[in-house]
Design an enzyme around this catalytic site. Structure first.
Site, PDB file in Angstrom:
ATOM      1  N   GLU A 149       0.823  -1.207   0.000  1.00  0.00           N
ATOM      2  CA  GLU A 149       0.000   0.000   0.000  1.00  0.00           C
ATOM      3  C   GLU A 149       0.860   1.262   0.000  1.00  0.00           C
ATOM      4  O   GLU A 149       0.652   2.184   0.789  1.00  0.00           O
ATOM      5  CB  GLU A 149      -0.957  -0.018   1.192  1.00  0.00           C
ATOM      6  CG  GLU A 149      -1.870  -1.243   1.157  1.00  0.00           C
ATOM      7  CD  GLU A 149      -2.911  -1.290   2.277  1.00  0.00           C
ATOM      8  OE1 GLU A 149      -2.682  -0.700   3.330  1.00  0.00           O
ATOM      9  OE2 GLU A 149      -3.958  -1.924   2.053  1.00  0.00           O
ATOM     10  N   ASP A 160      -8.085  -9.157   4.389  1.00  0.00           N
ATOM     11  CA  ASP A 160      -7.853  -8.034   5.291  1.00  0.00           C
ATOM     12  C   ASP A 160      -8.870  -7.922   6.416  1.00  0.00           C
ATOM     13  O   ASP A 160      -9.773  -7.088   6.337  1.00  0.00           O
ATOM     14  CB  ASP A 160      -7.856  -6.725   4.494  1.00  0.00           C
ATOM     15  CG  ASP A 160      -7.312  -5.572   5.311  1.00  0.00           C
ATOM     16  OD1 ASP A 160      -6.794  -5.827   6.396  1.00  0.00           O
ATOM     17  OD2 ASP A 160      -7.400  -4.426   4.846  1.00  0.00           O
ATOM     18  N   GLU A 210     -12.289  -2.116  12.278  1.00  0.00           N
ATOM     19  CA  GLU A 210     -12.303  -1.389  11.011  1.00  0.00           C
ATOM     20  C   GLU A 210     -13.416  -1.861  10.086  1.00  0.00           C
ATOM     21  O   GLU A 210     -14.044  -1.056   9.406  1.00  0.00           O
ATOM     22  CB  GLU A 210     -10.941  -1.574  10.327  1.00  0.00           C
ATOM     23  CG  GLU A 210     -10.874  -1.006   8.923  1.00  0.00           C
ATOM     24  CD  GLU A 210      -9.537  -1.252   8.225  1.00  0.00           C
ATOM     25  OE1 GLU A 210      -8.624  -1.840   8.853  1.00  0.00           O
ATOM     26  OE2 GLU A 210      -9.414  -0.846   7.060  1.00  0.00           O
TER      27      GLU A 210
HETATM   28  O1  GCW Z   1      -6.750  -2.994   6.638  1.00  0.00           O
HETATM   29  C1  GCW Z   1      -5.910  -2.162   5.910  1.00  0.00           C
HETATM   30  C2  GCW Z   1      -6.257  -0.832   6.429  1.00  0.00           C
HETATM   31  C3  GCW Z   1      -5.108   0.137   6.436  1.00  0.00           C
HETATM   32  C4  GCW Z   1      -3.913  -0.542   7.096  1.00  0.00           C
HETATM   33  C5  GCW Z   1      -3.557  -1.783   6.298  1.00  0.00           C
HETATM   34  C6  GCW Z   1      -2.419  -2.552   6.923  1.00  0.00           C
HETATM   35  C7  GCW Z   1      -2.201   0.452   8.433  1.00  0.00           C
HETATM   36  O2  GCW Z   1      -7.339  -0.317   5.698  1.00  0.00           O
HETATM   37  O3  GCW Z   1      -5.517   1.265   7.155  1.00  0.00           O
HETATM   38  O4  GCW Z   1      -2.808   0.326   7.194  1.00  0.00           O
HETATM   39  O5  GCW Z   1      -4.647  -2.639   6.255  1.00  0.00           O
HETATM   40  O6  GCW Z   1      -2.718  -3.491   7.652  1.00  0.00           O
HETATM   41  O7  GCW Z   1      -1.277  -2.235   6.683  1.00  0.00           O
END
Ligand code: GCW
Length: 709
Positions: free
Chosen positions: A298, A372, A400
């Site tokens: 990311e 995720d 989240e």
């Molecule tokens: O779940 C996603 C989140 C991001 C997060 C990423 C990760 C810290 O939307 O906010 O970043 O995973 O775990 O690196």
């Protein structure tokens, strides 16, 4: 102020009504220490004796004195003294107690004769073990246990039990729903107020022994001298509680801070920069834990920027901290928009070939599922696939994807499901828990991480029930064999009252709550259908984001004919990443658990489910079941009003109302969208969404919390 009549009514009420429970703001967490009933109070120890004078033993003593005083109320405890002493104490050593299996952090609590007088002995092989024992004793008493005959012993099954704070240096918290960061970087290092000590107490009470202070989306500034001094001040507060400090390291720091023109892990100058940086940190924090790294994920920099592997990157940092006894937690949460393969497969593809290449002090930190932190995912196929590498399990405590702090979802059941999942890599019984605790492959270095849900809110976690998730993480990290239900009961007793009239309904609410969220958000194996960026509420229709795998449509693949992601050999073949017996099971819809059905299969809307319903009707049924469960939780909670203080009761009641509204919204918006694709009528008896799809699509939430990334 009050009219005479109102005043009179208030006086009357005070006489006639039972005393209302004291208002509580939740700040005390599981350290509430409320007065015991007369019998229990009288049995409390008359004295606390500490044998040894270390900060840790003093902290244990202070906790017991504070707790016993509060539990005793007006009564004078007449029970035998409690003695806090580590195994090396001559009087304890003389008892020849079975302390061999307790390791350095475990505890034993037993009634003994010590120096010729009766005592409740709290001991362990180290002072930290004694401290853990003190908290265990309080947990025992606070959840309704008696002092008479107490006999407890426990040792952690996993070595590193670590919170990951996704806290930014500006005070915001990525995916945080409980206010600003608890770290006040601005007033550190000079000011270390009581909140940091309370944080340490709350964590030590669970056996959490590490904390990564800053976001994995890291700023290099965390590694500068002023921020090292701030981290050192926190480490100072946490040290007596057995909690080490770690930092997330930004891979490109040698360029950003060191002025080098590369962060290539094989460049000797880069290695030298990290060696010096590690030495600098250890001068300030002699027991610094080490680094956590998010690399090439990311948008974060990493070794792949230089055509080096993740092992090259991890090993460079590992070399820097090794002389000081530090470790590196290298995240496997890696996927790339340049890779057209199923996102769910990419971490395995990238990391499995590196098995055996990581330095001894590296753990690879793997999320529980391959996408995720969804409400439900099958376990990550990397578990069991890298036998030569210690794999750390990363769980997300902050919700989240499960409704933030306003949806009640107890995650103990989700984590139990993951820990108990059988990878089958070495035959039946090769559970994820055994991969993580090292017993499957004989690893000594073991760890588990939880992305914290802690913020500056008075109640720390944004809601009372979200405290249970912090609690459950800590308890499972210590002992993953504890049943989620037992943990829920213990938490409910400590948080409210051990009265079964309360714990019964509260535990029942908690145990069904995560499945309720799955049902109203993403039933039957659907995933990642949440609103863009903030991840709150439904947006399954989104299909136009730049990165394909950020679109909900990528995950559900619904069209006129059917719905679901084909991960069998006719699709992405992600099933092949699992051990053969599981791969075979997941390859066939008939043998795939229905809970994961659409995760592995794209199926026609009229596919016949075990219930006999067509898939479409089952989907609608699941949404309605989820809403029904929330309605039931509301009823149960309402009935508990007499047993819960007003402040916490009202907040939870209001949040449950939000949850019910949102559950309905998830159902209606999702159904409106699926119908726009499949053109099917509502299954018999089910209500049509009250609005058309345009309405649901028009809703937007630019200021939803936690979206700082
Ligand atoms: O779940 C996603 C989140 C991001 C997060 C990423 C990760 C810290 O939307 O906010 O970043 O995973 O775990 O690196």
């Amino acid at each position: 102020m009050f009219t005479p009549l109102r005043r009179w009514l208030l006086v009357l009420a005070a006489i006639l009504l039972p005393a209302p429970a004291l208002a509580e703001d939740g700040h005390d967490l599981w350290l509430r220490y409320r007065p015991l009933a007369a019998e229990g109070a009288a049995a409390l120890p008359a004295a606390v004796e500490r044998r040894g004078d270390t900060p840790t033993l003093r902290a244990a003593e202070a906790e017991l004195i504070r707790a016993f005083a509060a539990m005793a109320g007006e009564t004078q405890g007449r029970g035998a003294r409690v003695v806090l002493a580590a195994a090396a104490d001559p009087q304890v050593a003389a008892l020849g107690l079975p302390l061999g299996d307790l390791g350095t952090e475990g505890y034993l609590i037993r009634q003994v004769r010590l120096g010729d007088a009766p005592a409740t002995l709290v001991t362990g092989n180290s002072d930290i073990g004694v401290l853990h024992g003190a908290f265990a004793l309080l947990r025992h008493l606070g959840s309704g246990g008696a002092l008479a005959g107490v006999d407890l012993a426990s040792a952690p099954r996993i070595g590193l039990r670590v919170l990951n704070h996704w806290d930014n240096l500006d005070g915001s918290v990525e995916r945080g729903y409980s206010g600003e960061s608890i770290w006040d970087w601005w007033t550190l290092p000079e000011y270390t107020g009581p909140r940091y000590t309370d944080y340490a107490r709350a964590n030590a009470a669970l056996g959490i022994n590490g904390t990564v202070l800053n976001n994995v989306n890291a700023k290099a500034d965390s590694l500068t001298a002023p921020y090292i001094a701030k981290a050192a001040a926190l480490a100072e507060v946490f040290r007596p509680y057995g909690i080490k400090v770690y930092l997330s390291a930004r891979f490109s720091a040698p360029v950003e801070l060191g002025g080098l023109d590369t962060a290539d892990p094989l460049d000797p100058q880069v290695q030298a920069w990290w060696d010096a940086k590690a030495a600098e940190i250890y001068r300030a924090i002699p027991d610094f834990g080490g680094f956590l790294v998010k690399a090439n994920s990311e948008g974060q920099p990493g070794p792949r920027d230089y055509d080096r592997s993740h092992a090259d990157g991890a090993n460079m940092l590992a070399r820097a901290v090794a002389p000081h006894g530090g470790i590196v937690m290298w995240r496997a949460f890696v996927y790339a928009d340049t890779d057209p393969d199923d996102r769910g497969k990419q971490a395995y593809t990238e990391f499995k070939p590196l098995d055996g290449q990581f330095a001894d002090n590296v753990l690879v930190q793997v999320k529980n599922g391959a996408i995720d932190f969804q409400p439900r995912e099958p376990f990550h196929p990397l578990f069991g696939a890298m036998p030569q590498t210690p794999l750390m399990l990363e769980l997300q405590i902050t919700k989240e994807y499960l409704g933030f702090n306003t949806h009640l979802a107890y995650l103990g059941t989700m984590w139990e499901e993951v820990l108990d999942a059988d990878t089958m890599v070495r035959g039946a019984g090769s559970t994820v828990a055994r991969v993580v605790d090292g017993s499957l492959e004989g690893h000594q270095l073991t760890g588990i991480a939880g992305v914290a849900n802690i913020g500056a809110d008075r109640n720390w976690s944004g809601s009372t029930f979200d405290q249970a998730n912090w609690y459950a993480f800590g308890r499972l990290a210590w002992d993953h064999t504890l049943p989620a239900e037992a943990i829920a009961r213990e938490w409910a007793a400590l948080t409210f009252t051990p009265d079964p009239a309360l714990t019964g309904p509260v535990v029942s609410m908690m145990m069904g709550s995560r499945q309720a969220v799955v049902d109203y958000m993403t039933p039957l194996g659907l995933a990642h259908l949440m609103g863009t960026g903030h991840h709150y509420g439904p947006a399954p229709w989104i299909a136009d984001l730049a990165r394909p795998e950020w679109n909900p449509a990528y995950y559900h693949k619904a069209d006129r004919q059917g719905i679901g992601f084909d991960r069998t050999s006719t699709g992405s073949n992600a099933v092949a990443q699992y051990a053969a017996p599981l791969a075979a099971r997941f390859a066939d819809p008939a043998t795939t658990p229905e809970a994961d059905l659409l995760w592995f299969h794209h199926l026609p809307w009229d596919y016949r489910m075990q219930s006999g319903r067509p898939l479409w009707a089952e989907l609608v049924h699941r949404y309605d079941r989820g809403i029904g469960n929330v309605a039931e939780m509301r009823r149960q909670w309402h009935a508990l009003a007499p047993l819960v203080d007003a402040e916490r009761h009202e907040q939870t009641a209001a949040f449950l109302a939000i949850q019910q509204r949102d559950a309905q919204w998830w159902r209606d918006a999702s159904i409106a969208y699926w119908r726009s694709l499949n053109g099917l009528p509502m299954p018999g008896g089910a209500a049509a969404p009250p609005r058309d799809l345009d309405y649901y699509q028009s809703l937007s939430f630019p200021y939803a919390p936690g979206n700082t990334g």
